[in-house]
Write a protein that holds these residues in place. Structure first.
Motif, PDB file in Angstrom:
ATOM      1  N   UNK A   1      -8.653  -6.368  -0.731  1.00  0.00           N
ATOM      2  CA  UNK A   1      -9.334  -7.899  -0.887  1.00  0.00           C
ATOM      3  C   UNK A   1      -9.406  -9.353  -0.105  1.00  0.00           C
ATOM      4  N   UNK A   2      -8.069  -8.761   0.888  1.00  0.00           N
ATOM      5  CA  UNK A   2      -8.336  -9.711   2.292  1.00  0.00           C
ATOM      6  C   UNK A   2      -8.587  -9.266   3.444  1.00  0.00           C
ATOM      7  N   UNK A   3      -9.101  -8.024   3.592  1.00  0.00           N
ATOM      8  CA  UNK A   3      -9.630  -7.596   4.626  1.00  0.00           C
ATOM      9  C   UNK A   3      -8.141  -7.422   5.728  1.00  0.00           C
ATOM     10  N   UNK A   4      -7.511  -7.475   5.654  1.00  0.00           N
ATOM     11  CA  UNK A   4      -6.254  -7.354   6.807  1.00  0.00           C
ATOM     12  C   UNK A   4      -5.950  -6.345   7.195  1.00  0.00           C
ATOM     13  N   UNK A   5      -5.859  -6.004   8.535  1.00  0.00           N
ATOM     14  CA  UNK A   5      -4.917  -4.854   8.986  1.00  0.00           C
ATOM     15  C   UNK A   5      -3.839  -4.602   8.799  1.00  0.00           C
ATOM     16  N   UNK A   6      -3.252  -3.858   7.372  1.00  0.00           N
ATOM     17  CA  UNK A   6      -1.586  -3.928   6.748  1.00  0.00           C
ATOM     18  C   UNK A   6      -1.760  -2.420   6.778  1.00  0.00           C
TER      19      UNK A   6
ATOM     20  N   UNK B   1      -1.658 -10.992  -2.393  1.00  0.00           N
ATOM     21  CA  UNK B   1      -3.777 -10.770  -2.263  1.00  0.00           C
ATOM     22  C   UNK B   1      -4.176 -11.606  -2.872  1.00  0.00           C
ATOM     23  N   UNK B   2      -4.211 -11.987  -4.444  1.00  0.00           N
ATOM     24  CA  UNK B   2      -5.529 -13.301  -4.551  1.00  0.00           C
ATOM     25  C   UNK B   2      -5.307 -14.144  -4.516  1.00  0.00           C
ATOM     26  N   UNK B   3      -4.409 -14.371  -3.590  1.00  0.00           N
ATOM     27  CA  UNK B   3      -3.800 -16.266  -3.664  1.00  0.00           C
ATOM     28  C   UNK B   3      -4.599 -16.414  -1.997  1.00  0.00           C
ATOM     29  N   UNK B   4      -4.246 -15.824  -1.043  1.00  0.00           N
ATOM     30  CA  UNK B   4      -4.426 -14.704   0.623  1.00  0.00           C
ATOM     31  C   UNK B   4      -6.091 -15.296   0.269  1.00  0.00           C
ATOM     32  N   UNK B   5      -6.256 -13.770  -0.203  1.00  0.00           N
ATOM     33  CA  UNK B   5      -7.763 -13.993  -0.240  1.00  0.00           C
ATOM     34  C   UNK B   5      -8.719 -15.471  -0.808  1.00  0.00           C
TER      35      UNK B   5
END
Length: 347
Positions: free
Chosen positions: A229-234, A323-327
């Protein structure tokens, strides 16, 4: 932060009721599971994606509390290699939100043909996974519209907890009743910690997400959500794997998100990991872990004190909220991440 609501946020809030319905539906099936327990000795999990992360929880739960060897299956052994294995004495547990992911259904059929007894865990009543397994644990999450799994994931964990009881785990079923209330408490708690973590993650491109034992499943699922959802390299890493080399990736620009139950045998190691990460100059964002992890973290998001074996059901919720807030903070739509569909078919 934008005030726009999302379907994902709404579905996160539906989890307490979804869990209550699921426990009410599945706990009466314990005698059916006990019958399968008498015929089997080992557990083989068949899953992909978020369901595979749920299976990691199941693996720890079965081995720690039922005395059964549990392994994660590789569906390609069945679907690509067509190998023939002796699975007599094995309970194959296939997990799929829809119950109709072809690879998972085909692998469950293969396991049965190889001599395994089967359990299907799915939110899809009437799906092949529900109708063709020896025992079906049909979760009661209701329709899930947002692509990132939230309530379907936590109800899968609930089904695995019930399965553990059916397979002989010496655990208190009353602990399950505490979970929905604990999640409601978390959803109503102040959001200062989450808000700070969101703001501190806006500019980062990567993060390490780690947990130990049963919380490892939460780390994997939280990492997947941030990627989806955030396209983060996690990177979702176990405590041990992070110590063996990848510790080098944490730095002031790469925060570590550490997941832990408020108590239990893995908490001390997680706190020690937090202290080591901070020594490396990286921010530490703790989720759960009680007062001990809070003291070792730059920012901590607390969760209610539940026994370790059920804590993963609530521990994932603040990570879903993050995740929802960061997106949304990044201007992204958490309900419809690019390139993803609700049901993923693999061959």
């Amino acid at each position: 932060m934008t005030s726009t609501s999302s379907v994902m946020r709404s579905e996160i809030s539906q989890q307490p009721d979804a869990l209550r319905r699921t426990f009410a539906e599945l706990l009466p099936l314990r005698p059916e599971l006990e019958a399968l327990a008498r015929e089997t000795k080992q557990v083989l999990f068949i899953a992909r994606g978020s369901s595979d992360n749920a299976a990691v929880y199941g693996g720890y739960l079965m081995q720690a509390h039922t005395g059964r060897l549990a392994t994660l299956g590789s569906p390609s052994i069945a679907t690509t290699y067509g190998a023939r294995l002796d699975l007599s004495g094995v309970l194959a547990v296939a997990i799929s939100q829809s119950g109709r992911t072809e690879e998972i259904v085909e692998t469950m059929r293969w396991a049965a043909d190889c001599g395994a007894r089967t359990v299907g865990i799915t939110n899809g009543a009437g799906s092949p996974l529900a109708t063709e397994s020896d025992a079906a644990l049909v979760t009661q999450a209701g329709d899930e519209v947002a692509v990132p799994a939230t309530k379907t994931y936590t109800t899968q964990l609930a089904a695995l907890a019930v399965l553990a009881l059916g397979l002989g785990a010496d655990l208190d079923p009353a602990d399950l009743d505490r979970v929905p209330d604990a999640i409601e408490e978390s959803l109503a708690a102040p959001t200062d910690g989450l808000d700070e973590i969101v703001e501190r993650m806006v500019a980062v491109q990567g993060a390490v997400v780690s947990g130990r034992g049963m919380a490892f499943s939460t780390a994997l699922e939280a990492s997947l959500k941030l990627k989806e959802a955030c396209y983060l390299h996690a990177m979702g890493l176990s405590y041990a794997d992070l110590l063996h080399g990848p510790m080098a990736v944490v730095d002031p620009r790469t925060p570590a998100l550490l997941m832990a139950a408020p108590s239990g045998p893995t908490l001390g190691g997680t706190v020690a990991l937090a202290e080591r990460v901070r020594q490396a100059g990286a921010p530490v964002f703790g989720f759960g872990g009680g007062a001990e992890l809070a003291r070792a973290s730059d920012v901590n998001v607390p969760v209610p004190d539940l026994p370790e074996w059920v804590s993963p059901l609530q521990l994932i919720v603040p990570a879903q909220l993050l995740t929802e807030r960061l997106a949304r903070r990044l201007g992204l739509d958490p309900d419809v991440p690019r390139g993803l569909n609700k049901v993923t078919q693999t061959s």
